[in-house]
Design a protein around this motif. Structure first.
Motif, mmCIF file in Angstrom:
data_model
loop_
_atom_site.group_PDB
_atom_site.id
_atom_site.type_symbol
_atom_site.label_atom_id
_atom_site.label_comp_id
_atom_site.label_asym_id
_atom_site.label_seq_id
_atom_site.Cartn_x
_atom_site.Cartn_y
_atom_site.Cartn_z
ATOM 1 N N ASN A 122 44.797 22.093 14.627
ATOM 2 C CA ASN A 122 46.073 21.765 13.988
ATOM 3 C C ASN A 122 46.826 22.972 13.444
ATOM 4 O OD1 ASN A 122 45.472 18.954 14.379
ATOM 5 N ND2 ASN A 122 44.124 19.095 12.609
ATOM 6 N N ALA A 123 46.646 24.134 14.050
ATOM 7 C CA ALA A 123 47.322 25.347 13.600
ATOM 8 C C ALA A 123 48.485 25.675 14.538
ATOM 9 C CB ALA A 123 46.357 26.518 13.543
ATOM 10 N N THR A 124 49.621 26.026 13.936
ATOM 11 C CA THR A 124 50.824 26.376 14.673
ATOM 12 C C THR A 124 51.414 27.644 14.066
ATOM 13 O OG1 THR A 124 51.296 24.027 15.024
ATOM 14 C CG2 THR A 124 53.116 25.556 15.355
ATOM 15 N N ALA A 125 51.823 28.568 14.895
ATOM 16 C CA ALA A 125 52.442 29.799 14.413
ATOM 17 C C ALA A 125 53.913 29.557 14.087
ATOM 18 C CB ALA A 125 52.319 30.900 15.460
ATOM 19 N N ILE A 126 54.353 30.116 12.960
ATOM 20 C CA ILE A 126 55.767 30.128 12.585
ATOM 21 C C ILE A 126 56.272 31.515 12.957
ATOM 22 C CG2 ILE A 126 57.448 30.027 10.712
ATOM 23 C CD1 ILE A 126 55.273 28.621 9.022
ATOM 24 N N ASP A 127 57.171 31.584 13.878
ATOM 25 C CA ASP A 127 57.747 32.872 14.247
ATOM 26 C C ASP A 127 59.217 32.821 13.864
ATOM 27 O OD1 ASP A 127 58.192 35.363 15.247
ATOM 28 O OD2 ASP A 127 58.215 34.751 17.343
ATOM 29 N N GLY A 128 59.576 33.596 12.881
ATOM 30 C CA GLY A 128 60.961 33.581 12.442
ATOM 31 C C GLY A 128 61.060 33.403 10.947
ATOM 32 N N ASP A 129 62.164 32.833 10.508
ATOM 33 C CA ASP A 129 62.486 32.700 9.094
ATOM 34 C C ASP A 129 61.567 31.695 8.399
ATOM 35 O OD1 ASP A 129 63.909 32.834 6.657
ATOM 36 O OD2 ASP A 129 65.143 31.131 7.281
ATOM 37 N N LEU A 130 60.666 32.199 7.574
ATOM 38 C CA LEU A 130 59.698 31.357 6.870
ATOM 39 C C LEU A 130 60.393 30.356 5.952
ATOM 40 C CD1 LEU A 130 56.852 30.551 5.877
ATOM 41 C CD2 LEU A 130 56.997 32.474 4.271
ATOM 42 N N ALA A 131 61.302 30.830 5.108
ATOM 43 C CA ALA A 131 61.974 29.938 4.158
ATOM 44 C C ALA A 131 62.751 28.853 4.892
ATOM 45 C CB ALA A 131 62.878 30.727 3.226
ATOM 46 N N GLY A 132 63.428 29.216 5.967
ATOM 47 C CA GLY A 132 64.167 28.225 6.754
ATOM 48 C C GLY A 132 63.244 27.194 7.372
ATOM 49 N N PHE A 133 62.110 27.653 7.884
ATOM 50 C CA PHE A 133 61.126 26.731 8.460
ATOM 51 C C PHE A 133 60.641 25.741 7.404
ATOM 52 C CE2 PHE A 133 56.779 25.404 9.190
ATOM 53 C CZ PHE A 133 56.849 24.902 10.483
ATOM 54 N N VAL A 134 60.311 26.252 6.213
ATOM 55 C CA VAL A 134 59.791 25.384 5.154
ATOM 56 C C VAL A 134 60.877 24.422 4.670
ATOM 57 C CG1 VAL A 134 58.790 25.337 2.827
ATOM 58 C CG2 VAL A 134 57.970 26.991 4.514
#
Length: 178
Positions: A89-101
């Motif tokens: 269940n792990a997924t990489a966030i590539d890019g703007d962390l705050a925007g993703f959250v």
């Protein structure tokens, strides 16, 4: 809207780096506190280093209730490189962390946890994305190491709860005031 809840282990002088060096007497009250925090979460945000360390340790761990939680929960890892270790269940966030959250907060689900990752917690606090800060503060002055709250802008906090565990650890919960 989902809440973002940062849970961190600190020394009395605010050091968050390598808490295993100053957390010696984990007690039942601390277990119950952690259990209450994770019971409301269905997603976790981790930094690359925490992910790498935890992906080695937690899949084979029997330390409950956290092992079952962290092995089964959706994990989002902030990294610009592919994840070097497989973990369920792990997924990489590539890019703007705050925007993703921010986007993740607007999706259906339970609370979103931020655990162990100092730089991720700092970035999300600075971006105004964290809703609650839950701290376990050890009765120890570490003296050196990365401090969780260094370099952050002024942030107003409203106390939600505070108690002391039998081993002398402060369990303190704050709501971020926007």
């Amino acid at each position: 809207m989902r809440k973002v809840v940062a849970y961190e282990l600190l020394s009395r002088d605010g050091v968050a780096e390598r808490p295993d060096g100053f957390f010696a007497d984990w007690d039942d009250a601390m277990d119950a506190n952690l259990g209450a925090v994770i019971a409301t979460q269905d997603a976790v945000i981790l930094g690359r280093r925490s992910y790498r360390e935890w992906a080695e340790f937690w899949p084979g761990s029997g330390i409950e209730p956290f092992a079952t939680f962290i092995n089964g929960v959706a994990k989002y890892v902030t990294t610009s490189a592919p994840l070097d270790r497989k973990w369920a269940n792990a997924t990489a966030i590539d890019g703007d962390l705050a925007g993703f959250v921010r986007d993740l907060r607007n999706q259906p689900g339970a609370d979103i946890g931020v655990h162990a990752s100092i730089s991720v917690t700092q970035a999300l606090l600075a971006a105004g994305v964290v809703d609650e800060l839950r701290l376990v503060i050890a009765p120890v002055i570490a003296g050196s190491g990365r401090r969780l709250l260094d370099g952050l802008p002024a942030i107003r906090l409203e106390p939600i709860r505070s108690t002391t565990s039998p081993a002398g650890y402060l369990l303190v919960d704050y709501r971020i005031i926007r």
